[in-house]
Motif scaffolding. Sequence first.
Motif, short mmCIF file in Angstrom:
data_model
loop_
_atom_site.label_atom_id
_atom_site.label_comp_id
_atom_site.label_asym_id
_atom_site.label_seq_id
_atom_site.Cartn_x
_atom_site.Cartn_y
_atom_site.Cartn_z
N LEU A 61 -21.51 -5.13 -52.58
CA LEU A 61 -20.84 -6.10 -52.31
C LEU A 61 -21.78 -6.73 -51.20
O LEU A 61 -21.90 -6.12 -50.09
CB LEU A 61 -19.42 -5.79 -51.93
N PHE A 62 -22.00 -7.97 -51.64
CA PHE A 62 -22.94 -8.77 -50.58
C PHE A 62 -21.94 -9.66 -49.81
O PHE A 62 -21.21 -10.49 -50.82
CB PHE A 62 -24.16 -9.59 -51.18
N GLY A 63 -22.01 -9.82 -48.58
CA GLY A 63 -21.11 -10.85 -47.86
C GLY A 63 -22.10 -11.59 -46.90
O GLY A 63 -22.88 -11.27 -46.32
N ASP A 64 -21.96 -12.84 -47.11
CA ASP A 64 -22.55 -14.04 -46.27
C ASP A 64 -21.83 -14.66 -45.34
O ASP A 64 -20.95 -15.56 -45.87
CB ASP A 64 -23.47 -15.13 -47.05
N GLU A 65 -21.49 -14.31 -44.21
CA GLU A 65 -20.74 -14.54 -43.21
C GLU A 65 -19.21 -14.78 -43.85
O GLU A 65 -18.56 -15.63 -43.70
CB GLU A 65 -21.10 -16.00 -42.88
N PRO A 66 -18.87 -13.52 -44.10
CA PRO A 66 -17.70 -13.47 -44.80
C PRO A 66 -16.31 -13.82 -43.94
O PRO A 66 -15.15 -13.96 -44.43
CB PRO A 66 -17.48 -12.14 -45.58
N THR A 67 -16.56 -13.62 -42.60
CA THR A 67 -15.51 -13.86 -41.79
C THR A 67 -15.65 -15.13 -40.89
O THR A 67 -14.90 -15.44 -39.88
CB THR A 67 -15.34 -12.93 -40.70
N GLY A 68 -16.78 -15.93 -41.23
CA GLY A 68 -17.31 -16.98 -40.19
C GLY A 68 -16.01 -18.11 -40.36
O GLY A 68 -16.13 -18.98 -39.17
N ALA A 69 -15.35 -18.45 -41.48
CA ALA A 69 -14.24 -19.46 -41.35
C ALA A 69 -12.85 -18.91 -40.59
O ALA A 69 -12.05 -19.53 -40.90
CB ALA A 69 -14.31 -20.16 -42.80
N LEU A 70 -12.75 -17.55 -40.27
CA LEU A 70 -11.46 -17.10 -40.02
C LEU A 70 -11.41 -16.94 -38.46
O LEU A 70 -12.36 -16.69 -37.80
CB LEU A 70 -11.46 -15.83 -40.70
N ASP A 71 -10.32 -16.73 -38.15
CA ASP A 71 -9.86 -16.84 -36.70
C ASP A 71 -10.12 -15.24 -36.49
O ASP A 71 -10.31 -14.38 -37.22
CB ASP A 71 -8.35 -17.26 -36.19
N SER A 72 -9.98 -14.79 -35.19
CA SER A 72 -10.49 -13.42 -34.64
C SER A 72 -9.60 -12.42 -35.10
O SER A 72 -9.83 -11.45 -35.72
CB SER A 72 -10.69 -13.43 -33.24
N ALA A 73 -8.22 -12.88 -35.12
CA ALA A 73 -7.31 -11.64 -35.62
C ALA A 73 -7.36 -11.61 -37.11
O ALA A 73 -7.43 -10.52 -37.84
CB ALA A 73 -5.91 -11.99 -35.46
N THR A 74 -7.73 -12.79 -37.93
CA THR A 74 -7.80 -12.54 -39.20
C THR A 74 -9.06 -12.00 -39.68
O THR A 74 -9.33 -11.14 -40.50
CB THR A 74 -7.44 -13.88 -39.98
N SER A 75 -10.23 -12.29 -38.95
CA SER A 75 -11.51 -11.38 -39.02
C SER A 75 -11.40 -10.09 -39.04
O SER A 75 -11.84 -9.40 -40.13
CB SER A 75 -12.28 -12.17 -38.17
N ARG A 76 -10.69 -9.61 -38.31
CA ARG A 76 -10.48 -8.16 -38.25
C ARG A 76 -9.86 -7.50 -39.15
O ARG A 76 -10.10 -6.37 -39.64
CB ARG A 76 -9.65 -7.79 -36.69
N ASP A 77 -8.87 -8.12 -39.64
CA ASP A 77 -8.17 -7.79 -40.97
C ASP A 77 -9.05 -7.68 -42.16
O ASP A 77 -9.23 -6.53 -42.93
CB ASP A 77 -6.99 -8.71 -41.16
N VAL A 78 -10.02 -8.48 -42.21
CA VAL A 78 -10.87 -8.53 -43.34
C VAL A 78 -12.01 -7.49 -43.27
O VAL A 78 -12.40 -6.67 -44.13
CB VAL A 78 -11.63 -9.97 -43.58
N LEU A 79 -12.55 -7.37 -41.78
CA LEU A 79 -13.40 -6.62 -41.58
C LEU A 79 -13.00 -5.11 -41.76
O LEU A 79 -13.37 -4.05 -42.42
CB LEU A 79 -13.97 -6.58 -40.12
N ARG A 80 -11.56 -4.84 -41.32
CA ARG A 80 -10.99 -3.41 -41.50
C ARG A 80 -11.05 -3.13 -43.02
O ARG A 80 -11.18 -2.14 -43.43
CB ARG A 80 -9.60 -3.20 -40.92
#
Length: 252
Positions: free
Chosen positions: A172-191
């Motif tokens: 699975l390749f991700g190119d800035e996959p959390t770049g458009a998300l706020d910090s809390a939502t980014s953490r959810d995706v990263l987890r």
Amino acid sequence: MTRTDLDTAAVRLSRVSRRYGSAPGTDGVTALDDVSLSFPAGSFTAVMGPSGSGKSTLLQCAAGLDRPDSGSVSIGGTPLEGLSQTRLTRLRRERIGFVFQSFNLLPSLTAAQNVALPLRLAGRAPARAEIQGALARVGLADRAGHRPSELSGGQQQRVALARALITRPQVLFGDEPTGALDSATSRDVLRLLRELVDAERQTVVMVTHDPVAASYADRVVFLVDGRVSGELQQPTAEQVSARMTRLETVPC
């Protein structure tokens, strides 16, 4: 994760170089310069570097979206050089998933229909259980009938992730996959990405500029001027931030 998993490269680059704009009479730009890297199966790798360091080109060459000028790339032990465009497209479709900063969901389709799209494009009608299973993996089993406009940004990125995972890709390749998300939502995706690696031995390679996002990875590879400039194992956000600060302040 077993020792065998870590010893097996899901993706391997050997002395890869890529140059753009090298037509006669132009200086051109070297995006990658003799890069050798391997991404172990079942691991999570973040790729970082200053602007123009070659991160996106590395991702594109590793995923078979761009062909290097020299060197070799293999995915799951299959060399990409010499493959016809048709065979390369099939390999990408079967073995690789992509998640980008922009969710790239079709607004007129439901979450389930967006997730099913890769299989339909491959000429296969997916089973309903298959689609529901992919959505369940990202915690959206109850949002199958919702269109993107009815979902939050984090939910849309989860749909994009389910779409990437429905083919059961090796990488699975991700190119800035959390770049458009706020910090809390980014953490959810990263987890969620971390869980996929830990629980399912999914291989993840992610380009990011965010030290916090990089700290979810097993290791961080740093690029400068198209070359590998070291890496960190089991990184913390503070370590990554300090390393990036040094890289960005080194005089040319």
